[in-house]
Design an enzyme around this catalytic site. Structure first.
Site, short mmCIF file in Angstrom:
data_model
loop_
_atom_site.label_atom_id
_atom_site.label_comp_id
_atom_site.label_asym_id
_atom_site.label_seq_id
_atom_site.Cartn_x
_atom_site.Cartn_y
_atom_site.Cartn_z
CE LYS A 186 3.30 12.36 -7.47
NZ LYS A 186 2.58 11.23 -7.08
C1 LIG Z 1 2.76 9.59 -7.13
C2 LIG Z 1 3.60 8.66 -7.92
C3 LIG Z 1 3.06 7.58 -8.64
C4 LIG Z 1 1.64 7.15 -8.51
O1 LIG Z 1 0.71 8.10 -8.81
P1 LIG Z 1 -0.82 7.84 -8.46
O2 LIG Z 1 -1.54 8.81 -9.34
O3 LIG Z 1 -0.98 8.14 -7.00
O4 LIG Z 1 -1.16 6.43 -8.77
C5 LIG Z 1 3.89 6.83 -9.46
N1 LIG Z 1 5.21 7.09 -9.54
C6 LIG Z 1 5.77 8.10 -8.84
C7 LIG Z 1 7.25 8.34 -9.00
C8 LIG Z 1 4.99 8.89 -7.99
O5 LIG Z 1 5.56 9.87 -7.27
#
Ligand SMILES: *Cc1c(COP(=O)(O)O)cnc(C)c1O
Length: 388
Positions: A186
């Protein structure tokens, strides 16, 4: 110019010696659990997001589940969300016994619209989880005005740290429970991690308790005030979903570097929009992808399939053969076996049409402009080979 370079993944974190020093400092400090770094990171996020409370947790998946829980969502309730998203968006409702109800998205923003949501409202609808897809900020003020007041809006801002709403205020400051992800790929990465931004102090206190088993006092307090263990009280059945200081120290540096990251993503996106071939045949991009207010976590391309003699899957495989780590965001959830087995799923016209032609090109703060030019050259030679 076109010689092969190292495989480019669609997202790659950018860590400097500053992040390494920060983590090292915490490792040497004698406390790596949740403590002063986590508190400082939460406070710095409050400033960045212009919100009065931020509660960190171990993932955005946990952030979504706890946000639904404190909103009173439970068995029998329906929660509307897009199908064109990561599975966490919908799974969070299922953990609480509620039913995710999938709705369609707009062909240009890739986000859910007011109309998409309104079509799915029943007397059981208790909440909507909106996704700021790729970093495109949904207009939640307008949405709030259109929805019945008893329907809670929760924002999945996993892609949207640094995005801004129409009025220029940061995603996270709307007053809705807003969930961020600090997962490995991210825009702000601490390996794993997440956070909930919210205005309400009491709800924030409950979230702090829920992330730590339902205890009133957190592990840091017990560590620094050995006697407080005597008064630690379980208030309700909570979870083990806390963040820790190793991650927070990394996150604090990543947060300070967001401006630099934002600029690099913008430069890459501009190059793609200027130079990718096929635009005269209908190759297109997400709305607003060059806006200052878009976090550009993902750079999505919609292929002009009617002019190509190749389908999207083979196109992605061909790009990967050329060391361009193209990906697909996302395979729609309403078409997944698990969700189809759970209950009948409606067809979602735009989502299904989009799924046939979308792919994601590499974009990250650690990519160079040279690498982005390589992506363009490979994409362009491939699409030219595939015109019919
Ligand atoms: C990555 C992601 C999540 C989950 O994030 P985590 O921190 O891995 O639990 C939720 N929603 C979207 C749209 C994502 O891209």
């Amino acid at each position: 110019m076109n010689e092969k370079i190292e495989y480019l993944p669609f997202g790659r974190p950018n860590f400097s010696s500053e992040e390494i020093d920060a983590v090292t400092r915490v490792m040497k400090s004698g406390w790596i659990g949740m403590g002063p770094e986590t508190i400082a990171f939460e406070q710095e996020l409050c400033v960045f997001l212009n919100v009065s409370n931020v509660v960190t947790v171990n993932s955005c998946t946990s952030a979504l589940e706890l946000s639904l829980l404190v909103s009173g969502i439970g068995p029998g309730d329906e929660v509307i969300c897009p199908s064109l998203t990561w599975c966490s968006t919908a799974n969070a409702s299922l953990y609480l016994g509620a039913k995710p109800v999938f709705c369609d998205v707009d062909l240009k923003s890739l986000c859910i619209t007011e109309q998409n949501i309104i079509e799915k409202i029943t007397e059981k609808t208790k909440a909507v989880v909106v996704v700021h897809f790729g970093g495109y900020a949904i207009d939640v003020v307008s949405l709030r005005a259109k929805l019945p007041p008893e329907i809670v809006i929760i924002e999945d801002a996993a892609h949207a740290i640094g995005s801004r709403y129409l009025d220029g205020t940061p995603v996270g400051s709307s007053g809705n429970l807003t969930c961020f992800s600090f997962y490995a790929n991210k825009n702000l990465s601490t390996g794993e991690g997440g956070a909930i931004a919210l205005p309400n102090q009491e709800v924030a206190d409950r979230l702090r308790s829920l992330r730590q088993h339902g205890l009133v006092s957190d592990a840091w307090k017990r560590f620094t005030h050995p006697k407080s263990i005597l008064t630690a009280e379980l208030m309700e059945l909570g979870y083990k979903m806390n963040y820790n200081d190793l991650q927070a120290s990394l996150g604090r540096v990543q947060l300070r570097r967001q401006g630099e990251f934002h600029q690099r993503r913008l430069d890459i996106a501009k190059l793609y929009c200027d130079e990718l071939a096929g635009q005269e045949f209908g190759l297109s991009f997400q709305d607003d992808v060059l806006s200052e207010d878009h976090a550009r976590h993902l750079f999505v391309v919609m292929l002009p399939l009617e002019h190509l003699n190749i389908d999207r899957n083979d196109f992605v495989i061909a790009l990967r053969d050329r060391n361009v780590g193209a990906a697909i965001h996302y395979a729609p959830l309403h078409s997944m076996k698990f969700y189809r087995d759970l209950h009948d799923q409606p067809s979602l016209e735009n989502t299904e049409r989009l799924y046939e032609k979308i792919l994601t090109l590499p974009i990250s703060a650690s990519m160079t402009i040279e690498q982005a030019k390589y992506v363009v050259s490979q994409f362009n030679s491939l699409i030219q080979e595939c015109y019919k």
